[in-house]
Write a protein that holds these residues in place. Structure first.
Motif, PDB file in Angstrom:
ATOM      1  N   LYS A  55       0.821  -1.220   0.000  1.00  0.00           N
ATOM      2  CA  LYS A  55       0.000   0.000   0.000  1.00  0.00           C
ATOM      3  C   LYS A  55       0.851   1.265   0.000  1.00  0.00           C
ATOM      4  O   LYS A  55       0.392   2.318  -0.421  1.00  0.00           O
ATOM      5  N   THR A  56       2.075   1.199   0.519  1.00  0.00           N
ATOM      6  CA  THR A  56       2.925   2.387   0.604  1.00  0.00           C
ATOM      7  C   THR A  56       4.362   2.018   0.234  1.00  0.00           C
ATOM      8  O   THR A  56       4.756   0.855   0.274  1.00  0.00           O
ATOM      9  N   LYS A  57       5.132   3.043  -0.085  1.00  0.00           N
ATOM     10  CA  LYS A  57       6.551   2.834  -0.370  1.00  0.00           C
ATOM     11  C   LYS A  57       7.275   2.357   0.884  1.00  0.00           C
ATOM     12  O   LYS A  57       8.198   1.535   0.800  1.00  0.00           O
ATOM     13  N   ASP A  58       6.878   2.856   2.059  1.00  0.00           N
ATOM     14  CA  ASP A  58       7.500   2.392   3.303  1.00  0.00           C
ATOM     15  C   ASP A  58       7.353   0.882   3.469  1.00  0.00           C
ATOM     16  O   ASP A  58       8.282   0.204   3.917  1.00  0.00           O
ATOM     17  N   GLU A  59       6.181   0.341   3.113  1.00  0.00           N
ATOM     18  CA  GLU A  59       5.981  -1.112   3.193  1.00  0.00           C
ATOM     19  C   GLU A  59       6.965  -1.838   2.283  1.00  0.00           C
ATOM     20  O   GLU A  59       7.480  -2.906   2.627  1.00  0.00           O
ATOM     21  N   ILE A  60       7.216  -1.264   1.118  1.00  0.00           N
ATOM     22  CA  ILE A  60       8.168  -1.880   0.187  1.00  0.00           C
ATOM     23  C   ILE A  60       9.581  -1.829   0.772  1.00  0.00           C
ATOM     24  O   ILE A  60      10.312  -2.818   0.722  1.00  0.00           O
ATOM     25  N   VAL A  61       9.966  -0.682   1.322  1.00  0.00           N
ATOM     26  CA  VAL A  61      11.290  -0.560   1.929  1.00  0.00           C
ATOM     27  C   VAL A  61      11.470  -1.617   3.010  1.00  0.00           C
ATOM     28  O   VAL A  61      12.503  -2.305   3.067  1.00  0.00           O
ATOM     29  N   LEU A  62      10.466  -1.771   3.860  1.00  0.00           N
ATOM     30  CA  LEU A  62      10.561  -2.763   4.943  1.00  0.00           C
ATOM     31  C   LEU A  62      10.690  -4.177   4.380  1.00  0.00           C
ATOM     32  O   LEU A  62      11.466  -4.987   4.897  1.00  0.00           O
ATOM     33  N   ALA A  63       9.964  -4.480   3.315  1.00  0.00           N
ATOM     34  CA  ALA A  63      10.045  -5.808   2.699  1.00  0.00           C
ATOM     35  C   ALA A  63      11.402  -6.033   2.044  1.00  0.00           C
ATOM     36  O   ALA A  63      11.951  -7.141   2.088  1.00  0.00           O
ATOM     37  N   VAL A  64      11.961  -4.982   1.452  1.00  0.00           N
ATOM     38  CA  VAL A  64      13.267  -5.089   0.805  1.00  0.00           C
ATOM     39  C   VAL A  64      14.357  -5.428   1.830  1.00  0.00           C
ATOM     40  O   VAL A  64      15.224  -6.261   1.585  1.00  0.00           O
ATOM     41  N   VAL A  65      14.314  -4.793   2.991  1.00  0.00           N
ATOM     42  CA  VAL A  65      15.388  -4.985   3.974  1.00  0.00           C
ATOM     43  C   VAL A  65      15.133  -6.132   4.945  1.00  0.00           C
ATOM     44  O   VAL A  65      16.050  -6.554   5.650  1.00  0.00           O
ATOM     45  N   ALA A  66      13.914  -6.672   4.984  1.00  0.00           N
ATOM     46  CA  ALA A  66      13.573  -7.700   5.981  1.00  0.00           C
ATOM     47  C   ALA A  66      14.504  -8.913   5.977  1.00  0.00           C
ATOM     48  O   ALA A  66      14.955  -9.337   7.051  1.00  0.00           O
ATOM     49  N   PRO A  67      14.841  -9.503   4.818  1.00  0.00           N
ATOM     50  CA  PRO A  67      15.729 -10.676   4.865  1.00  0.00           C
ATOM     51  C   PRO A  67      17.097 -10.363   5.462  1.00  0.00           C
ATOM     52  O   PRO A  67      17.623 -11.140   6.262  1.00  0.00           O
ATOM     53  N   ALA A  68      17.666  -9.217   5.091  1.00  0.00           N
ATOM     54  CA  ALA A  68      18.981  -8.860   5.623  1.00  0.00           C
ATOM     55  C   ALA A  68      18.909  -8.586   7.116  1.00  0.00           C
ATOM     56  O   ALA A  68      19.806  -8.975   7.872  1.00  0.00           O
ATOM     57  N   LEU A  69      17.838  -7.947   7.576  1.00  0.00           N
ATOM     58  CA  LEU A  69      17.696  -7.695   9.013  1.00  0.00           C
ATOM     59  C   LEU A  69      17.545  -9.001   9.788  1.00  0.00           C
ATOM     60  O   LEU A  69      18.073  -9.139  10.892  1.00  0.00           O
ATOM     61  N   GLY A  70      16.834  -9.959   9.208  1.00  0.00           N
ATOM     62  CA  GLY A  70      16.706 -11.268   9.850  1.00  0.00           C
ATOM     63  C   GLY A  70      18.055 -11.947   9.991  1.00  0.00           C
ATOM     64  O   GLY A  70      18.380 -12.514  11.048  1.00  0.00           O
ATOM     65  N   GLN A  71      18.866 -11.884   8.936  1.00  0.00           N
ATOM     66  CA  GLN A  71      20.206 -12.469   8.996  1.00  0.00           C
ATOM     67  C   GLN A  71      21.085 -11.723   9.998  1.00  0.00           C
ATOM     68  O   GLN A  71      21.862 -12.343  10.732  1.00  0.00           O
ATOM     69  N   LEU A  72      20.948 -10.407  10.038  1.00  0.00           N
ATOM     70  CA  LEU A  72      21.737  -9.619  10.974  1.00  0.00           C
ATOM     71  C   LEU A  72      21.399  -9.984  12.418  1.00  0.00           C
ATOM     72  O   LEU A  72      22.291 -10.091  13.266  1.00  0.00           O
ATOM     73  N   ARG A  73      20.122 -10.209  12.689  1.00  0.00           N
ATOM     74  CA  ARG A  73      19.723 -10.628  14.041  1.00  0.00           C
ATOM     75  C   ARG A  73      20.380 -11.962  14.406  1.00  0.00           C
ATOM     76  O   ARG A  73      20.879 -12.139  15.515  1.00  0.00           O
ATOM     77  N   GLU A  74      20.401 -12.898  13.471  1.00  0.00           N
ATOM     78  CA  GLU A  74      21.035 -14.195  13.728  1.00  0.00           C
ATOM     79  C   GLU A  74      22.531 -14.033  13.993  1.00  0.00           C
ATOM     80  O   GLU A  74      23.097 -14.689  14.880  1.00  0.00           O
TER      81      GLU A  74
END
Length: 195
Positions: A55-74
Motif C-alpha cells: 500500500k505504501t513505499k514504506d511497506e516496500i522498503v521494509l520488505a526489501v530490507v527484511a531478509p537482511a535484518l533477519g540475517q543480521l539478528r542471527e
C-alpha cells in the motif's frame, strides 16, 4: 502492461518481483527519488498491481530490507554468546562480511540512504535494538571512543568496499577474506610497544 488479475495469480512471485524492482530503482534513484509508478513501469505492470502487494513505499522498503535484518539478528545472536570479546568481534565481523557480500546492493543502500534508516526507525521499534547491539558485539560495552570510531569506520568501509566496482573481479570468498582481515585490523586493539 500486466493487470492486477495476472499479478494476483501468483501473489508470492508478484510480491517478490515488486521487491526486486524496488531494490533496483532504490539503488539507482534513492528511496525518496523512487515512486511507486517508477517501480511499476520498471516491472511492466500497472501501478494498481504494485498496490495489490504493497500500500505504501514504506511497506516496500521494509520488505526489501527484511531478509537482511533477519540475517543480521542471527549474526548478533551468535556473536553475543561467545565467551570473549575477541571471539564476539570475529564472529560478528565474519557474519557481517558474509551478509554484506551476499547483499551488496541492499547493504550499500541501507548505509547510504538516510530515507531507509528513517523508515526503519519509524516503523520497526526494535531497529534501535540493532543500533545498540552492533557496537557492543564489535567492541564491547563501554569501549573507549577510539575503538567505537574504529568500529564505525570498519563497518562502513566494509559496506563501501563490498559495493565498489573496483572489486567486482574478486570472487566472493576472496573479497570476504580481504574485508574480514581489514575489519579486524581496524578494530583489534594494538599492543603498545614499551618505551
Amino acid at each position: 502492461m500486466t493487470s492486477v488479475a495476472s499479478e494476483q495469480s501468483t501473489p508470492a512471485r508478484g510480491r517478490q518481483r515488486v521487491i526486486e524492482s524496488a531494490l533496483a530503482q532504490f539503488a539507482e534513484f534513492g528511496v525518496e527519488g523512487t515512486s511507486l509508478q517508477m517501480i511499476a513501469d520498471a516491472m511492466g505492470v500497472t501501478k494498481a498491481a504494485v498496490y495489490y502487494h504493497f500500500k505504501t513505499k514504506d511497506e516496500i522498503v521494509l520488505a526489501v530490507v527484511a531478509p537482511a535484518l533477519g540475517q543480521l539478528r542471527e549474526i548478533l545472536d551468535h556473536a553475543e554468546v561467545q565467551r570473549t570479546q575477541a571471539a564476539r568481534t570475529r564472529t560478528f565481523l565474519t557474519g557481517f562480511v558474509h551478509l554484506v557480500v551476499g547483499h551488496r546492493e541492499l547493504l550499500t543502500l541501507l548505509y547510504d540512504d538516510v530515507a531507509v534508516l528513517r523508515t526503519l526507525r519509524r516503523h520497526l521499534p526494535d531497529f534501535h535494538d540493532y543500533e545498540r547491539r552492533i557496537p557492543v558485539a564489535v567492541v564491547g560495552a563501554g569501549a573507549e571512543p577510539g575503538r567505537r570510531v574504529a568500529a564505525a569506520v570498519a563497518l562502513t568501509g566494509i559496506v563501501a568496499a563490498a559495493g565498489s566496482p573496483e572489486f567486482t573481479a574478486l570472487g566472493d570468498a576472496d573479497l570476504e577474506g580481504h574485508l574480514l582481515d581489514a575489519g579486524l585490523r581496524l578494530i583489534t586493539p594494538r599492543r603498545r610497544s614499551r618505551p
